[in-house]
Design an enzyme around this catalytic site. Sequence first.
Site, mmCIF file in Angstrom:
data_model
loop_
_atom_site.group_PDB
_atom_site.id
_atom_site.type_symbol
_atom_site.label_atom_id
_atom_site.label_comp_id
_atom_site.label_asym_id
_atom_site.label_seq_id
_atom_site.Cartn_x
_atom_site.Cartn_y
_atom_site.Cartn_z
ATOM 1 N N ASP A 169 12.874 24.902 -44.477
ATOM 2 C CA ASP A 169 11.479 25.079 -44.854
ATOM 3 C C ASP A 169 10.972 26.274 -44.062
ATOM 4 O O ASP A 169 11.104 26.307 -42.841
ATOM 5 C CB ASP A 169 10.718 23.801 -44.450
ATOM 6 C CG ASP A 169 9.543 23.500 -45.343
ATOM 7 O OD1 ASP A 169 8.747 24.425 -45.566
ATOM 8 O OD2 ASP A 169 9.428 22.347 -45.789
ATOM 9 N N ASP A 183 6.724 27.484 -47.786
ATOM 10 C CA ASP A 183 5.476 26.733 -47.775
ATOM 11 C C ASP A 183 4.315 27.565 -48.331
ATOM 12 O O ASP A 183 4.177 28.741 -47.994
ATOM 13 C CB ASP A 183 5.188 26.346 -46.317
ATOM 14 C CG ASP A 183 4.114 25.292 -46.175
ATOM 15 O OD1 ASP A 183 4.297 24.189 -46.714
ATOM 16 O OD2 ASP A 183 3.090 25.567 -45.511
ATOM 17 N N HIS A 224 6.691 15.112 -49.653
ATOM 18 C CA HIS A 224 6.041 14.505 -48.483
ATOM 19 C C HIS A 224 4.520 14.622 -48.503
ATOM 20 O O HIS A 224 3.870 14.196 -47.552
ATOM 21 C CB HIS A 224 6.610 15.160 -47.225
ATOM 22 C CG HIS A 224 6.305 16.626 -47.163
ATOM 23 N ND1 HIS A 224 6.811 17.537 -48.072
ATOM 24 C CD2 HIS A 224 5.504 17.336 -46.348
ATOM 25 C CE1 HIS A 224 6.339 18.731 -47.798
ATOM 26 N NE2 HIS A 224 5.551 18.641 -46.751
ATOM 27 N N ASP A 225 3.982 15.250 -49.530
ATOM 28 C CA ASP A 225 2.527 15.418 -49.618
ATOM 29 C C ASP A 225 1.892 14.505 -50.661
ATOM 30 O O ASP A 225 0.667 14.434 -50.744
ATOM 31 C CB ASP A 225 2.186 16.868 -49.998
ATOM 32 C CG ASP A 225 2.566 17.867 -48.918
ATOM 33 O OD1 ASP A 225 2.527 17.503 -47.728
ATOM 34 O OD2 ASP A 225 2.907 19.008 -49.279
HETATM 35 O O1 TEU Z 1 1.418 21.749 -48.449
HETATM 36 C C1 TEU Z 1 0.516 22.543 -49.109
HETATM 37 C C2 TEU Z 1 -0.550 21.952 -49.758
HETATM 38 O O2 TEU Z 1 -1.399 22.743 -50.049
HETATM 39 C C3 TEU Z 1 -0.646 20.545 -50.179
HETATM 40 O O3 TEU Z 1 -0.812 19.633 -49.176
HETATM 41 C C4 TEU Z 1 -1.812 20.620 -51.062
HETATM 42 O O4 TEU Z 1 -2.967 20.657 -50.311
HETATM 43 C C5 TEU Z 1 -1.879 19.604 -52.135
HETATM 44 O O5 TEU Z 1 -0.810 18.752 -52.156
HETATM 45 C C6 TEU Z 1 -1.923 20.344 -53.465
HETATM 46 O O6 TEU Z 1 -3.068 20.976 -53.701
HETATM 47 C C7 TEU Z 1 2.243 22.384 -47.539
HETATM 48 C C8 TEU Z 1 3.131 21.360 -46.899
HETATM 49 O O7 TEU Z 1 3.953 20.784 -47.872
HETATM 50 C C9 TEU Z 1 2.273 20.364 -46.190
HETATM 51 O O8 TEU Z 1 3.005 19.302 -45.666
HETATM 52 C C10 TEU Z 1 1.559 21.111 -45.089
HETATM 53 O O9 TEU Z 1 0.671 20.243 -44.423
HETATM 54 C C11 TEU Z 1 0.787 22.311 -45.625
HETATM 55 O O10 TEU Z 1 1.531 23.077 -46.543
HETATM 56 C C12 TEU Z 1 0.408 23.234 -44.504
HETATM 57 O O11 TEU Z 1 1.543 23.891 -44.031
#
Ligand code: TEU
Length: 527
Positions: A103, A205, A329-330
């Site tokens: 990543d 990312d 994971h989001d």
């Molecule tokens: O995530 C980016 C991100 O923008 C998502 O969390 C988003 O806000 C939503 O799902 C879609 O609009 C990445 C990583 O995957 C996340 O774990 C990090 O926290 C984030 O970037 C910051 O690096």
Amino acid sequence: MAQAASGSLWWQHGIVYQVYPRSFQDTNGDGVGDLPGIHRRLDYLASLGVDAVWISPIYPSPMADFGYDVADYCDIDPLFGTLADFDALVAEAHARGLKVILDFVPNHTSDRHPWFLDSRSSRKSAKRDWYIWRDGKPDGAPPNNWISHFGGPAWTFDEATGQWYLHSFLRQQPDLNWRNADVRAAMYDALRFWLDRGVDGFRVDVIWLLIKDEALRDNPLNPTWQPPGAEIGKLIQFYNADRPEVHDVIAEMRAVLDEFNERVLIGEIYLPLERLVTYYGKELKGAQLPFNFQLLETAWNARAIAKAIEDYERLLPSGGWPNWVLGNHDRPRIAARVGERQARVAAMLLMTLRGTPTIYYGDEIGLSRVEIPPEAVQDPWGINEPDQGRDPSRTPMQWDGGPQAGFTSGKPWLPLSDDHAARNVAALEADAGSVLNLYRALIALRRAHLALSVGAFRLRAVDDDVLVYERSSGDERLVVALNLSSHDRPLPDALAGVSVLISTHGDRSGVRDGTPLRADEGLVLKP
Ligand code: TEU
Ligand code: CA
């Protein structure tokens, strides 16, 4: 294992598996997964049949956003291990035919990265321009109206130097200034550092956020926003995202990867399809796989899924390779979103669509939402905006029926699921009808049939409940019929009596019968 006959590349015919390293396997009893833990589970991954492991960030980090706040792009956080552990992991992964994808987090660093410490030390710092510093408005307000993805303003005032810095996420994650050539050069060197160590690619990312409007204009208000939507949704992400110049940066990154052999650039991009497909880049010199997150968002019914597939197939640039993501994971886990029975249909969908699939660890054992008691919440977004917490999708992998499901000998950093005594790899492996064995069978089927891994796609039929499509390569033609509903449905006439290669119910493989599609059943058929 290359599929020599197809002439495809590993990241085209292969399957990607995302490991959230904190939650995969702990080896030292601190309750947090680590690199030796991933190493220990390589045989599992190889036996599952996946081709590549994407590991969420493992760099030195204060862990304000669990590794997405990087303090050094060229080392390993001691929590996860050492560079030697990493090299051993890559070597052992490669020995098993597995690729390793890291990543890469280029939009922002940690506020403790030496670059930022230097940048904030003085307006005259040589690194001042490495981040995005601006004066506030005359009335003391921040430079513009942008909102952090995790809630609150995207700007923090620095008392010492009297200016504000931009952070698209936490204030501990200041945004780098990608308009600065030195920043670009330093970041490309970080890519080379890992490519030299044998890394097979990167998941980058928030790649669509890298470049901001030069004048940092206010974003327009979003009239459709409503609570409990995340606060970021109050504004239309116009001047802070998806700017035309971002494609130059991505092309440069891609050129760095192309200095090496067969590496892959995957972009994390949350945008409407029409915009997403532009990230393949001019002459396909952008991201090889701009992540396609439609399955995370599409309503779970046959017509909506058919439309998502057809729109995507129609909009893909010529030569652009498709991909599909079912979880990360989001986002809420698939089993939490569509239920345990439809999660099996989803698995068949993912493994039979045209395009590189990404599996999120734990989905193969049917992990669902794990409730986190308020005092145990870890995710900073979940602390700022409780409805948005991501912990429920980040809980430890469950390996066996032992204490803590074999994840740790200590106290896991997030709780296990209540049913971990039954929902674990060892128990599910022993159960022929388990979701894990369904995943194994689907992956094996995909690997065995070029029609599935690299073949053409054609939608055959769709109604309110059932989606039928065909995959073909050379003389081979397979048909996939998915029942998205919870009642029996007849198979289309043309398919009655053809032979079943696999059913999501796990009980009629290799038979030729006239049975209809049962409730929540998916079939792969060989006409
Ligand atoms: O995530 C980016 C991100 O923008 C998502 O969390 C988003 O806000 C939503 O799902 C879609 O609009 C990445 C990583 O995957 C996340 O774990 C990090 O926290 C984030 O970037 C910051 O690096
Ligand atoms: Ca550990």
